[in-house]
Enzyme design. Sequence first.
Site, PDB file in Angstrom:
ATOM      1  N   ARG A  41      -6.189  10.475  -0.086  1.00 29.43           N
ATOM      2  CA  ARG A  41      -5.902  11.028  -1.422  1.00 29.43           C
ATOM      3  C   ARG A  41      -7.189  11.231  -2.223  1.00 29.43           C
ATOM      4  O   ARG A  41      -7.290  12.171  -3.000  1.00 29.43           O
ATOM      5  CB  ARG A  41      -4.918  10.121  -2.164  1.00 29.43           C
ATOM      6  N   HIS A 101       0.871  -1.176   0.000  1.00 28.90           N
ATOM      7  CA  HIS A 101       0.000   0.000   0.000  1.00 28.90           C
ATOM      8  C   HIS A 101       0.909   1.228   0.000  1.00 28.90           C
ATOM      9  O   HIS A 101       1.812   1.334   0.830  1.00 28.90           O
ATOM     10  CB  HIS A 101      -0.895  -0.005   1.234  1.00 28.90           C
TER      11      HIS A 101
HETATM   12  O1  MEZ Z   1      -9.124  -1.913  -0.366  1.00 33.13           O
HETATM   13  C1  MEZ Z   1      -8.288  -1.500   0.440  1.00 33.13           C
HETATM   14  O2  MEZ Z   1      -7.192  -2.050   0.581  1.00 33.13           O
HETATM   15  C2  MEZ Z   1      -8.562  -0.250   1.198  1.00 33.13           C
HETATM   16  C3  MEZ Z   1      -9.955   0.212   1.200  1.00 33.13           C
HETATM   17  C4  MEZ Z   1      -7.559   0.386   1.789  1.00 33.13           C
HETATM   18  C5  MEZ Z   1      -7.535   1.822   2.101  1.00 33.13           C
HETATM   19  O3  MEZ Z   1      -6.651   2.507   1.610  1.00 33.13           O
HETATM   20  O4  MEZ Z   1      -8.373   2.317   2.844  1.00 33.13           O
END
Ligand code: MEZ
Length: 533
Positions: A339, A319
């Site tokens: 974002r 992420h």
């Molecule tokens: O789908 C995801 O991983 C999610 C919703 C994560 C996020 O950034 O909130």
Amino acid sequence: MYKIEKLNELAKIVAEKREKNASLEPRRMTAEEKDSLLAEFHPDYKQNEFTVLSAGVNKGEKVPTQLAELLQGRSRISAADVDLSAPDYDTDVLIIGGGGAGASAAIEADQAGVKAMIVTKLRIGDANTMMAEGGIQAADKPNDSPAVHYLDAFGGGHFAAKPELVKTLVTKAPEAIKWLNELGVEFDKEADGTMITTHGGGTSRKRMHAAKDYTGAEIMRTLRDEVLNRGIPVVDFTAAVEIILDNKGNAAGAVLMNMETKELLVAKAKTVIIATGGAGRLHYQGFPTSNHYGATADGLILGYRVGAKLLYADTLQYHPTGTGYPEQIFGALVTEKVRSLGAKLVNIDGEVFMHPLETRDVTAASIIRECTARGKGVETNLGSAVWLDTPMIEYKNGEGTIEKRIPAMMRMFGKYGIDIRKEPILVYPTLHYQNGGLEIAPDCATGVENLYAAGEVAGGIHGRNRLMGNSLLDVIVFGRNAGIHAAAKAKETDAPQGLTLEHISRFNSELAASGLDSKVQSPMLLPKYARKK
Ligand code: MEZ
């Protein structure tokens, strides 16, 4: 490395450029730019971090080295340790895992009128579903359609997903939202009841439904209540350590281990659903993780050892915005919704270096490039990171937006004296999701008869990269599908006969024949955080 006073000085540069940066519309990267960026900077492309498997159904394919060690590890038990003739539990559908997929499966199996039972190594709800923040996708607005959702998801996954799985995901999405809404999930809505939806990285329509920035927790709360209200049996603190087969080679239950006493128990079942979630706690390539404590790839090991194939186990999601500072929450998720609401990514010079809503793999690689090759990261005692200019949200949308739309983020940083309404925060990629997993068909069947998989443990739905909000969706759509189909199969299946654990010695022989003599025991069950002597 900068001290806190210096960080405050550097944050002033971000503040000075905020007005100008807010009006910038950074261009999207071309396909060629993305490909070369990924090849150079995305962790999935670091060949020396992967191992080619020498045993099992995916022999010859590469997976992350830590995962290979577990897949080619030793069982925690031998067949002689267990008396399969006197099961402790006898059910129709055995669900391994107490997260969103497991709970959804249990509700549907119960609804179909069969006996369902959940076993989970922690407690029901201790799962990545609970940790999901920003939202769940569904094309249920007039300007959108499942076809457009399909194109976004399929393209975002580099056209590698199994088309029939993406089709199932997107066509069942509107119904999934309706189901959750009717069960009692408190989605964000306008005064007239219309769902509020936003963009995520790589979405061409605003289709992210949310409950502020704790969407997963709200969904899990609701599912857990439904499971408990229906009286579905849940066995907490009890891990599955091996799948049991019957004399036809079909799945017929699991050997369970009480996490406290280590007592072994036998659960016999007509069908089995693996819904054990992800692998962030393996900390591939040394990354921190946004995952819950139990995310140790257990389901991949259970399935692989009885012959269920893996698909895309070599692709992980980092992420883009894990917390880069402070230490207490290092690697914790900073939702993409930040974002979506308008915050931009900014380097040490206060420059916006990319469009904030590129797909996750591209965004993560771009941040890594900024911090490494370009030397434009902000150094702390925890490493390099870039700014996420959170005050820009209020600058663009008005005061109060942060508290209203992302209160959990505000509180998480607030605990450490950082007011995200006034100060930008530091972010760096964190291990978030396994894009691949056990290969499934749309009904969640694996290649092993009577064995199903759903949720993050399943592979093929997202190809080689997943879009925001398609995981909570996948958990609901495929969790429900697994419950429906495993229940239907259980109804037409006789009580399994000739239960056996012979696959353990078969797999051990294969390991030996491949020259592998591992001392690693798997599944791992809990991460190894004990201090080294
Ligand atoms: O789908 C995801 O991983 C999610 C919703 C994560 C996020 O950034 O909130």
